[in-house]
Design an enzyme around this catalytic site. Sequence first.
Site, PDB file in Angstrom:
ATOM      1  N   LYS A 136      14.568  22.903  -7.914  1.00  0.00           N
ATOM      2  CA  LYS A 136      13.295  22.926  -8.661  1.00  0.00           C
ATOM      3  C   LYS A 136      12.476  24.121  -8.176  1.00  0.00           C
ATOM      4  O   LYS A 136      12.228  24.277  -6.985  1.00  0.00           O
ATOM      5  CB  LYS A 136      12.562  21.608  -8.415  1.00  0.00           C
ATOM      6  CG  LYS A 136      11.511  21.271  -9.429  1.00  0.00           C
ATOM      7  CD  LYS A 136      11.008  19.849  -9.170  1.00  0.00           C
ATOM      8  CE  LYS A 136       9.959  19.426 -10.162  1.00  0.00           C
ATOM      9  NZ  LYS A 136       9.377  18.124  -9.791  1.00  0.00           N
TER      10      LYS A 136
HETATM   11  O1  G3P Z   1       6.759  15.639 -12.264  1.00  0.00           O
HETATM   12  C1  G3P Z   1       5.534  16.174 -11.902  1.00  0.00           C
HETATM   13  C2  G3P Z   1       4.643  15.076 -11.495  1.00  0.00           C
HETATM   14  O2  G3P Z   1       5.011  14.547 -10.269  1.00  0.00           O
HETATM   15  C3  G3P Z   1       3.217  15.397 -11.517  1.00  0.00           C
HETATM   16  O3  G3P Z   1       2.610  14.221 -11.886  1.00  0.00           O
HETATM   17  O4  G3P Z   1       0.783  12.652 -12.115  1.00  0.00           O
HETATM   18  O5  G3P Z   1       0.796  14.306 -10.209  1.00  0.00           O
HETATM   19  O6  G3P Z   1       0.356  15.060 -12.530  1.00  0.00           O
HETATM   20  P1  G3P Z   1       1.059  14.058 -11.678  1.00  0.00           P
END
Ligand code: G3P
Length: 215
Positions: free
Chosen positions: A87
């Site tokens: 990633k």
């Molecule tokens: O896959 C990316 C994710 O982990 C981000 O999620 O909820 O932190 O915006 P969030």
Amino acid sequence: MKFFIDTANLDQIREAQDLGVLDGVTTNPSLMAKEGIKGQDNILKHYVDICNITTGDVSAEVIATDFEGMVREGEMLADLHPRIVVKIPMIKEGVKAIKYFSDKGIKTNCTLVFSAGQALLAAKAGATYVSPFVGRLDDISQDGMDLIDDIRTIYDNYGYETEILAASVRHPMHIIQCAKIGADVITAPLSAIAALLNHPLTDKGLAQFLADAKK
Ligand code: G3P
């Protein structure tokens, strides 16, 4: 549509795997820190533990932000297990690293994508997956689904094989909207995936059937 779980929590990965609908796992440094996984050896071991639970791709993020560092780290991650996907953030050095890994046949997931232009660059560099963050766009009053829609159109126009992996998915409606638009993959917390199960009429209907079965 493929379902990935967005967590580094082994119990939740096991639970999603047991449900029989899990196609892969995504992690990031914040999710690893949330589980208290510290130090390179522990982090690498944790990725192998995740690979041993799921049968799908497992995204493991590089920390380096320069090309040489990303290549060094990405090669180390890819050597851990055949299903590791490297990633890489959407920055200039990241695009070069994606191209490098693509040429070597190593899978990549281009992360932190917030615009159609970034997604186009990731596809041109040969990313296996592109991760537009829908929830974080919603957080700043931009519709994350508009981005998924734009990327779908662009990729279909030119036949790019990069898979649209909708990330920062927060709730079941995000999943439904991604499915309607045609995202290839969603990655979500277990709570959002499990919430797809629920409908009050299902509960009511089942209670009625069970009561009638006793008559
Ligand atoms: O896959 C990316 C994710 O982990 C981000 O999620 O909820 O932190 O915006 P969030």
